[in-house]
Design a protein around this motif. Structure first.
Motif, PDB file in Angstrom:
ATOM      1  N   LEU A 254      61.135  23.408  75.509  1.00 22.41           N
ATOM      2  CA  LEU A 254      60.386  24.774  75.570  1.00 22.41           C
ATOM      3  C   LEU A 254      61.081  25.766  74.537  1.00 22.41           C
ATOM      4  N   LEU A 255      60.382  26.057  73.489  1.00 23.19           N
ATOM      5  CA  LEU A 255      60.983  26.765  72.438  1.00 23.19           C
ATOM      6  C   LEU A 255      60.301  27.944  72.190  1.00 23.19           C
ATOM      7  N   PRO A 256      60.803  28.981  71.786  1.00 20.76           N
ATOM      8  CA  PRO A 256      59.858  30.114  70.911  1.00 20.76           C
ATOM      9  C   PRO A 256      59.241  29.562  69.682  1.00 20.76           C
ATOM     10  N   ASN A 257      58.004  29.935  69.439  1.00 24.90           N
ATOM     11  CA  ASN A 257      57.440  29.386  68.055  1.00 24.90           C
ATOM     12  C   ASN A 257      58.181  29.731  67.068  1.00 24.90           C
ATOM     13  N   ALA A 258      58.881  31.065  67.028  1.00 28.84           N
ATOM     14  CA  ALA A 258      59.654  31.280  65.834  1.00 28.84           C
ATOM     15  C   ALA A 258      60.649  30.483  65.452  1.00 28.84           C
ATOM     16  N   THR A 259      61.348  29.609  66.424  1.00 26.24           N
ATOM     17  CA  THR A 259      62.528  28.847  66.230  1.00 26.24           C
ATOM     18  C   THR A 259      62.180  27.765  65.312  1.00 26.24           C
ATOM     19  N   VAL A 260      60.998  27.153  65.497  1.00 24.80           N
ATOM     20  CA  VAL A 260      60.504  25.970  64.747  1.00 24.80           C
ATOM     21  C   VAL A 260      60.039  26.268  63.196  1.00 24.80           C
ATOM     22  N   ALA A 261      61.094  25.955  62.366  1.00 25.31           N
ATOM     23  CA  ALA A 261      60.709  26.296  61.037  1.00 25.31           C
ATOM     24  C   ALA A 261      59.588  25.233  60.376  1.00 25.31           C
ATOM     25  N   GLU A 262      59.717  23.859  60.777  1.00 27.12           N
ATOM     26  CA  GLU A 262      58.944  23.082  60.228  1.00 27.12           C
ATOM     27  C   GLU A 262      59.091  21.696  60.860  1.00 27.12           C
ATOM     28  N   VAL A 263      57.891  21.057  60.962  1.00 20.76           N
ATOM     29  CA  VAL A 263      57.804  19.610  61.489  1.00 20.76           C
ATOM     30  C   VAL A 263      57.417  18.519  60.702  1.00 20.76           C
ATOM     31  N   ILE A 264      58.208  17.721  60.373  1.00 24.22           N
ATOM     32  CA  ILE A 264      58.189  16.607  59.125  1.00 24.22           C
ATOM     33  C   ILE A 264      58.225  15.156  59.723  1.00 24.22           C
ATOM     34  N   THR A 265      57.761  14.310  58.784  1.00 21.39           N
ATOM     35  CA  THR A 265      58.160  12.922  59.108  1.00 21.39           C
ATOM     36  C   THR A 265      59.542  12.557  59.125  1.00 21.39           C
ATOM     37  N   LEU A 266      59.786  11.272  59.984  1.00 18.90           N
ATOM     38  CA  LEU A 266      61.226  11.112  60.093  1.00 18.90           C
ATOM     39  C   LEU A 266      61.756  10.501  58.844  1.00 18.90           C
ATOM     40  N   PRO A 267      62.889  11.187  58.231  1.00 18.74           N
ATOM     41  CA  PRO A 267      63.210  10.763  56.998  1.00 18.74           C
ATOM     42  C   PRO A 267      64.548   9.887  57.293  1.00 18.74           C
ATOM     43  N   THR A 268      65.365   9.133  56.438  1.00 17.27           N
ATOM     44  CA  THR A 268      66.433   8.550  56.469  1.00 17.27           C
ATOM     45  C   THR A 268      67.460   9.506  56.685  1.00 17.27           C
ATOM     46  N   ALA A 269      68.292   8.943  57.777  1.00 19.72           N
ATOM     47  CA  ALA A 269      69.554  10.233  57.912  1.00 19.72           C
ATOM     48  C   ALA A 269      70.845   9.500  57.385  1.00 19.72           C
ATOM     49  N   GLU A 270      71.757  10.312  56.818  1.00 10.07           N
ATOM     50  CA  GLU A 270      72.994  10.049  56.313  1.00 10.07           C
ATOM     51  C   GLU A 270      73.826  10.173  57.556  1.00 10.07           C
ATOM     52  N   PRO A 271      74.564   9.159  57.682  1.00 12.68           N
ATOM     53  CA  PRO A 271      75.369   8.999  59.059  1.00 12.68           C
ATOM     54  C   PRO A 271      76.618   9.940  58.758  1.00 12.68           C
ATOM     55  N   VAL A 272      76.895  10.294  59.931  1.00 14.32           N
ATOM     56  CA  VAL A 272      78.263  11.274  60.194  1.00 14.32           C
ATOM     57  C   VAL A 272      79.393  10.357  60.807  1.00 14.32           C
ATOM     58  N   GLU A 273      80.515  10.418  60.233  1.00 16.36           N
ATOM     59  CA  GLU A 273      81.581   9.511  60.554  1.00 16.36           C
ATOM     60  C   GLU A 273      82.042   9.980  61.940  1.00 16.36           C
ATOM     61  N   ASP A 274      82.393   9.125  62.749  1.00 21.51           N
ATOM     62  CA  ASP A 274      82.760   9.420  64.078  1.00 21.51           C
ATOM     63  C   ASP A 274      81.899  10.249  64.941  1.00 21.51           C
ATOM     64  N   ALA A 275      80.492  10.310  64.554  1.00 20.71           N
ATOM     65  CA  ALA A 275      79.973  11.098  65.636  1.00 20.71           C
ATOM     66  C   ALA A 275      79.312  10.402  66.835  1.00 20.71           C
ATOM     67  N   PRO A 276      79.101  11.286  67.945  1.00 23.57           N
ATOM     68  CA  PRO A 276      78.541  10.768  69.224  1.00 23.57           C
ATOM     69  C   PRO A 276      77.072  10.218  68.965  1.00 23.57           C
ATOM     70  N   GLU A 277      76.524   9.389  69.689  1.00 20.60           N
ATOM     71  CA  GLU A 277      75.381   8.635  69.596  1.00 20.60           C
ATOM     72  C   GLU A 277      74.160   9.508  69.453  1.00 20.60           C
ATOM     73  N   TRP A 278      74.206  10.850  70.025  1.00 19.87           N
ATOM     74  CA  TRP A 278      73.245  11.399  69.911  1.00 19.87           C
ATOM     75  C   TRP A 278      73.090  12.257  68.737  1.00 19.87           C
ATOM     76  N   LEU A 279      74.275  12.303  67.635  1.00 18.96           N
ATOM     77  CA  LEU A 279      74.311  12.856  66.369  1.00 18.96           C
ATOM     78  C   LEU A 279      73.906  11.958  65.425  1.00 18.96           C
ATOM     79  N   LEU A 280      72.625  11.590  65.054  1.00 23.10           N
ATOM     80  CA  LEU A 280      72.059  10.598  64.314  1.00 23.10           C
ATOM     81  C   LEU A 280      72.378  10.574  62.890  1.00 23.10           C
ATOM     82  N   GLY A 281      72.769  11.698  62.408  1.00 24.78           N
ATOM     83  CA  GLY A 281      73.179  11.999  61.030  1.00 24.78           C
ATOM     84  C   GLY A 281      72.758  13.261  60.479  1.00 24.78           C
ATOM     85  N   ARG A 282      72.773  13.468  59.303  1.00 24.23           N
ATOM     86  CA  ARG A 282      72.298  14.563  58.500  1.00 24.23           C
ATOM     87  C   ARG A 282      71.073  14.080  57.636  1.00 24.23           C
TER      88      ARG A 282
END
Length: 158
Positions: free
Chosen positions: A23-51
């Motif tokens: 549940l979020l205020p509508n103003a918080t959502v900038a955009e909804v997009i299709t899932l792009p390929t994420a650039e991995p982040v080194e040593d990130a926890p499993e919940w951080l999928l990348g950038r």
């Protein structure tokens, strides 16, 4: 300086993430997009999928279900990304992105329509509150806490 009264109604969005609804205020959502390929982040926890690349920014992409230890949901549903405006004011982290399933649903709420359901047990990571919104169980994410964690993780990753 006079205090502004709180609005009687707030336009919100219920964002499906696995078996949860954020549940979020509508103003918080900038955009909804299709899932792009994420650039991995080194040593990130499993919940951080990348950038992901979004409008010239490298936006951290997270799995809220993994962060909160919740069920992933129906793999058949189309995966999307909700790009959220960060609340912390960090110029290096103006947005964060969350993997969603399906489309967010707009709703208008007031205080009477949001019923806390927390039973006193510790809340999962990333969750500020659990609530009932009409017939939907929803969680209010701890966006500030998530942003703090992301700031620390991304500073280490460079």
């Amino acid at each position: 300086m006079s205090e502004q009264p709180l609005p009687r109604e707030i336009r919100c969005v219920l964002v499906p993430v696995g078996q949860l609804r954020l549940l979020l205020p509508n103003a918080t959502v900038a955009e909804v997009i299709t899932l792009p390929t994420a650039e991995p982040v080194e040593d990130a926890p499993e919940w951080l999928l990348g950038r992901i690349a979004w409008r010239g920014w490298r936006v951290p992409l997270l799995s809220f279900t993994r962060l909160a230890g919740a069920e992933e949901g129906d793999a058949e549903l189309s995966m999307r990304v909700a790009v959220l405006k960060a609340l912390g004011g960090n110029p290096k982290l103006p947005f964060i992105a969350v993997v969603t399933q399906g489309f967010p649903r707009l709703t208008t709420l007031n205080a009477e329509l949001i019923i806390p359901t927390h039973d006193g047990t510790p809340l999962p990571p990333g969750v500020r509150a659990q609530v009932l919104v009409r017939d939907d169980v929803a969680v209010i994410p701890d966006l500030e806490g998530i942003e703090e964690q992301l700031t620390e993780l991304l500073a280490l990753a460079g």
